[in-house]
Scaffold this motif. Structure first.
Motif, PDB file in Angstrom:
ATOM      1  N   SER A  23       0.828  -1.212   0.000  1.00 36.57           N
ATOM      2  CA  SER A  23       0.000   0.000   0.000  1.00 36.57           C
ATOM      3  C   SER A  23       0.861   1.260   0.000  1.00 36.57           C
ATOM      4  CB  SER A  23      -0.926   0.018   1.210  1.00 36.57           C
ATOM      5  OG  SER A  23      -1.842  -1.032   1.141  1.00 36.57           O
ATOM      6  N   GLY A  24       1.900   1.272   0.812  1.00 38.99           N
ATOM      7  CA  GLY A  24       2.787   2.434   0.867  1.00 38.99           C
ATOM      8  C   GLY A  24       3.541   2.653  -0.426  1.00 38.99           C
ATOM      9  N   VAL A  25       4.030   1.567  -1.024  1.00 38.32           N
ATOM     10  CA  VAL A  25       4.766   1.673  -2.289  1.00 38.32           C
ATOM     11  C   VAL A  25       3.836   2.170  -3.392  1.00 38.32           C
ATOM     12  CG1 VAL A  25       5.997   0.368  -4.068  1.00 38.32           C
ATOM     13  CG2 VAL A  25       6.499  -0.035  -1.661  1.00 38.32           C
ATOM     14  N   SER A  26       2.628   1.609  -3.463  1.00 41.65           N
ATOM     15  CA  SER A  26       1.695   2.037  -4.512  1.00 41.65           C
ATOM     16  C   SER A  26       1.310   3.510  -4.332  1.00 41.65           C
ATOM     17  CB  SER A  26       0.459   1.142  -4.531  1.00 41.65           C
ATOM     18  OG  SER A  26      -0.275   1.265  -3.344  1.00 41.65           O
ATOM     19  N   ARG A  27       1.179   3.953  -3.093  1.00 38.88           N
ATOM     20  CA  ARG A  27       0.862   5.363  -2.842  1.00 38.88           C
ATOM     21  C   ARG A  27       1.980   6.260  -3.367  1.00 38.88           C
ATOM     22  NH1 ARG A  27       0.789   5.307   2.296  1.00 38.88           N
ATOM     23  NH2 ARG A  27      -1.174   4.191   2.400  1.00 38.88           N
ATOM     24  N   ARG A  28       3.234   5.858  -3.148  1.00 39.85           N
ATOM     25  CA  ARG A  28       4.371   6.648  -3.661  1.00 39.85           C
ATOM     26  C   ARG A  28       4.338   6.716  -5.192  1.00 39.85           C
ATOM     27  NH1 ARG A  28       8.851   8.352  -0.251  1.00 39.85           N
ATOM     28  NH2 ARG A  28       7.795   8.433   1.737  1.00 39.85           N
ATOM     29  N   LEU A  29       4.001   5.587  -5.826  1.00 39.05           N
ATOM     30  CA  LEU A  29       3.943   5.561  -7.291  1.00 39.05           C
ATOM     31  C   LEU A  29       2.794   6.427  -7.805  1.00 39.05           C
ATOM     32  CD1 LEU A  29       4.762   1.809  -7.993  1.00 39.05           C
ATOM     33  CD2 LEU A  29       6.305   3.768  -8.028  1.00 39.05           C
TER      34      LEU A  29
END
Length: 177
Positions: A23-29
């Protein structure tokens, strides 16, 4: 088209990558404009390319602040680190991301022999440097690295990689698309 939440759930189910981290990685992307953001009340929809990029970024295990750089690298890595000219043959994948997208198209296609071939693949997403190694059932290995890098040389003392079996990759794509 798959929603971002469906894609993250499917990645956890088929690949085993925890939703808490993805979830955190996708938010950054999304914040960087690499993945679609959706709209108020409308879930972001991902196509095959977006799911391949998200999977590659997650499996390369970047630190959260490096996720965007990892995602951009997968769009730039070429087979063997070759510097491809614009008139290079179309049979050569232009990037690791394009290669993964091609394999997802094959996994979704109707030819059972081609689908079985994808199911026999193994994809290794290296953690310490930018590399995707695609292992075929015949034993051939194609390494995608940044242009100008030596694909045949290990770039650090230890090589650690996130591995996705072709069976899991094909099941993921079939579930989402």
């Amino acid at each position: 088209m798959a929603t971002l939440n469906n894609a993250l759930d499917a990645i956890e189910r088929y690949i085993g990558f925890p939703r808490s981290r993805s979830s955190g990685v996708s938010r950054r992307l999304q914040e960087s404009g690499i993945l679609p953001s959706g709209a108020p009340g409308v879930a972001p929809e991902l196509d095959q390319r977006d799911v391949c990029l998200l999977l590659a970024t997650l499996m390369s295990a970047p630190k959260l602040h490096e996720a965007v750089d990892h995602a951009r690298a997968y769009a730039a890595m070429t087979p063997g680190g070759a510097v491809l000219s614009p008139d290079a043959p179309d049979s050569i994948p232009r990037s690791a991301l394009e290669y993964l997208e091609l394999k997802s198209d094959i996994a979704l296609g109707g030819d059972p022999d081609a689908i079985d071939d994808v199911r026999g693949h193994r994809f290794e997403f290296v953690h310490g440097w930018r590399e995707l190694s695609a292992h075929t059932p015949e034993g051939t290995v194609t390494r995608f690295v940044l242009p100008g890098a030596l694909a045949s040389h290990q770039q650090a003392p230890h090589r650690i990689a996130g591995v996705v079996k072709g069976e899991a990759f094909a099941n993921l794509m079939k579930d989402l698309f």
